[in-house]
Motif scaffolding. Structure first.
Motif, PDB file in Angstrom:
ATOM      1  N   ALA A 182      56.878  62.993  44.123  1.00  0.00           N
ATOM      2  CA  ALA A 182      57.311  61.663  44.954  1.00  0.00           C
ATOM      3  C   ALA A 182      58.239  61.261  45.355  1.00  0.00           C
ATOM      4  O   ALA A 182      58.133  60.592  46.481  1.00  0.00           O
ATOM      5  N   GLU A 183      59.680  62.022  45.703  1.00  0.00           N
ATOM      6  CA  GLU A 183      60.995  61.892  46.260  1.00  0.00           C
ATOM      7  C   GLU A 183      60.237  62.160  47.351  1.00  0.00           C
ATOM      8  O   GLU A 183      60.480  61.688  49.561  1.00  0.00           O
ATOM      9  N   LYS A 184      59.785  63.307  48.169  1.00  0.00           N
ATOM     10  CA  LYS A 184      58.813  64.634  49.560  1.00  0.00           C
ATOM     11  C   LYS A 184      57.479  63.371  49.873  1.00  0.00           C
ATOM     12  O   LYS A 184      57.944  63.163  51.221  1.00  0.00           O
ATOM     13  N   LEU A 185      56.893  62.922  49.099  1.00  0.00           N
ATOM     14  CA  LEU A 185      55.761  61.691  49.825  1.00  0.00           C
ATOM     15  C   LEU A 185      56.670  60.873  50.241  1.00  0.00           C
ATOM     16  O   LEU A 185      55.746  60.329  52.097  1.00  0.00           O
ATOM     17  N   GLU A 186      57.492  60.441  49.607  1.00  0.00           N
ATOM     18  CA  GLU A 186      58.111  58.625  50.259  1.00  0.00           C
ATOM     19  C   GLU A 186      59.201  59.269  51.100  1.00  0.00           C
ATOM     20  O   GLU A 186      59.152  58.465  52.473  1.00  0.00           O
ATOM     21  N   ARG A 187      59.574  60.720  51.171  1.00  0.00           N
ATOM     22  CA  ARG A 187      60.524  61.123  52.580  1.00  0.00           C
ATOM     23  C   ARG A 187      59.302  61.646  53.649  1.00  0.00           C
ATOM     24  O   ARG A 187      59.676  60.950  54.999  1.00  0.00           O
ATOM     25  N   LEU A 188      58.636  62.651  53.695  1.00  0.00           N
ATOM     26  CA  LEU A 188      57.236  62.530  54.734  1.00  0.00           C
ATOM     27  C   LEU A 188      56.585  61.524  55.297  1.00  0.00           C
ATOM     28  O   LEU A 188      56.156  61.601  56.297  1.00  0.00           O
ATOM     29  N   TYR A 189      56.391  60.464  53.671  1.00  0.00           N
ATOM     30  CA  TYR A 189      54.899  59.391  54.253  1.00  0.00           C
ATOM     31  C   TYR A 189      54.933  58.330  53.896  1.00  0.00           C
ATOM     32  O   TYR A 189      54.823  58.087  52.656  1.00  0.00           O
ATOM     33  N   PRO A 190      56.620  57.359  54.441  1.00  0.00           N
ATOM     34  CA  PRO A 190      56.964  56.166  53.882  1.00  0.00           C
ATOM     35  C   PRO A 190      56.390  55.153  54.149  1.00  0.00           C
ATOM     36  O   PRO A 190      56.381  54.363  53.380  1.00  0.00           O
ATOM     37  N   SER A 191      55.036  55.466  54.870  1.00  0.00           N
ATOM     38  CA  SER A 191      54.241  54.236  54.902  1.00  0.00           C
ATOM     39  C   SER A 191      53.139  54.394  54.066  1.00  0.00           C
ATOM     40  O   SER A 191      52.245  53.659  54.250  1.00  0.00           O
ATOM     41  N   VAL A 192      52.726  55.346  53.376  1.00  0.00           N
ATOM     42  CA  VAL A 192      52.065  55.681  52.889  1.00  0.00           C
ATOM     43  C   VAL A 192      51.336  54.448  51.346  1.00  0.00           C
ATOM     44  O   VAL A 192      52.538  53.697  51.422  1.00  0.00           O
ATOM     45  N   LYS A 193      50.366  54.391  51.196  1.00  0.00           N
ATOM     46  CA  LYS A 193      50.378  52.577  50.526  1.00  0.00           C
ATOM     47  C   LYS A 193      50.193  52.768  49.050  1.00  0.00           C
ATOM     48  O   LYS A 193      48.614  53.536  48.844  1.00  0.00           O
ATOM     49  N   TYR A 194      50.095  52.777  48.493  1.00  0.00           N
ATOM     50  CA  TYR A 194      50.310  53.094  46.970  1.00  0.00           C
ATOM     51  C   TYR A 194      48.952  52.272  45.877  1.00  0.00           C
ATOM     52  O   TYR A 194      49.338  51.361  45.941  1.00  0.00           O
ATOM     53  N   VAL A 195      48.660  52.996  45.144  1.00  0.00           N
ATOM     54  CA  VAL A 195      48.350  51.985  44.486  1.00  0.00           C
ATOM     55  C   VAL A 195      49.280  51.633  43.323  1.00  0.00           C
ATOM     56  O   VAL A 195      49.569  50.872  42.749  1.00  0.00           O
ATOM     57  N   ASN A 196      49.972  52.592  42.426  1.00  0.00           N
ATOM     58  CA  ASN A 196      50.855  52.556  41.378  1.00  0.00           C
ATOM     59  C   ASN A 196      52.010  54.089  42.105  1.00  0.00           C
ATOM     60  O   ASN A 196      51.504  54.853  41.703  1.00  0.00           O
ATOM     61  N   ARG A 197      53.410  53.430  42.008  1.00  0.00           N
ATOM     62  CA  ARG A 197      54.588  54.504  42.569  1.00  0.00           C
ATOM     63  C   ARG A 197      54.433  55.142  40.991  1.00  0.00           C
ATOM     64  O   ARG A 197      53.457  54.892  40.628  1.00  0.00           O
ATOM     65  N   LEU A 198      55.436  55.798  40.587  1.00  0.00           N
ATOM     66  CA  LEU A 198      55.601  56.607  39.518  1.00  0.00           C
ATOM     67  C   LEU A 198      55.887  55.970  38.143  1.00  0.00           C
ATOM     68  O   LEU A 198      56.694  54.738  38.083  1.00  0.00           O
ATOM     69  N   ILE A 199      54.378  56.093  37.201  1.00  0.00           N
ATOM     70  CA  ILE A 199      54.722  55.417  36.377  1.00  0.00           C
ATOM     71  C   ILE A 199      54.142  56.678  34.565  1.00  0.00           C
ATOM     72  O   ILE A 199      53.857  57.578  35.261  1.00  0.00           O
ATOM     73  N   THR A 200      54.367  55.798  33.591  1.00  0.00           N
ATOM     74  CA  THR A 200      54.443  56.826  32.279  1.00  0.00           C
ATOM     75  C   THR A 200      53.655  56.490  32.133  1.00  0.00           C
ATOM     76  O   THR A 200      53.741  55.597  31.156  1.00  0.00           O
TER      77      THR A 200
END
Length: 120
Positions: free
Chosen positions: A78-96
């Motif tokens: 999740a950190e790598k995704l945010e760092r490399l592709y900060p404008s990515v469109k989420y359906v949901n961020r990290l959930i449990t």
């Protein structure tokens, strides 16, 4: 019979190749002029080719299917995704989920739905 590949439609095949390499470590196996096979059986096809074959428009973010990946260290992913592709469109961020699995869902550069979850 055997399922051989999964094909997704992309606008810019090189940007998509880089995206799937950066996030999932997929490498190119074959580049065939608008059709690119990546490791793990993912095929990228340029949108103009798909439209020509089907004579229909592509519907990004159709939410009718997803690519599913598993990752033990999902927080680092999740950190790598945010760092490399900060404008990515989420359906949901990290959930449990209630059953204990952690997942994150987002769209690739062309609106193809991706889920990354911890192994069950």
């Amino acid at each position: 019979m055997k399922l051989k590949n999964i094909l997704i439609v992309v606008k810019d095949i090189e940007k998509s190749r880089q995206f799937y390499h950066d996030l999932f470590g997929l490498d190119m196996v074959l580049d065939n002029a608008g059709n690119m096979i990546l490791t793990e059986g993912l095929v990228l096809q340029e949108e103009k080719i798909w439209k020509k074959f089907l004579e229909k428009n592509v519907v990004p973010e159709s939410n009718s299917c997803e690519l599913y990946f598993e990752e033990h260290n999902i927080e680092a992913f999740a950190e790598k995704l945010e760092r490399l592709y900060p404008s990515v469109k989420y359906v949901n961020r990290l959930i449990t989920h209630s059953w204990g699995q952690k997942v994150i869902r987002f769209y690739d550069l062309d609106g193809n739905l991706i889920e990354v979850g911890t192994p069950m």
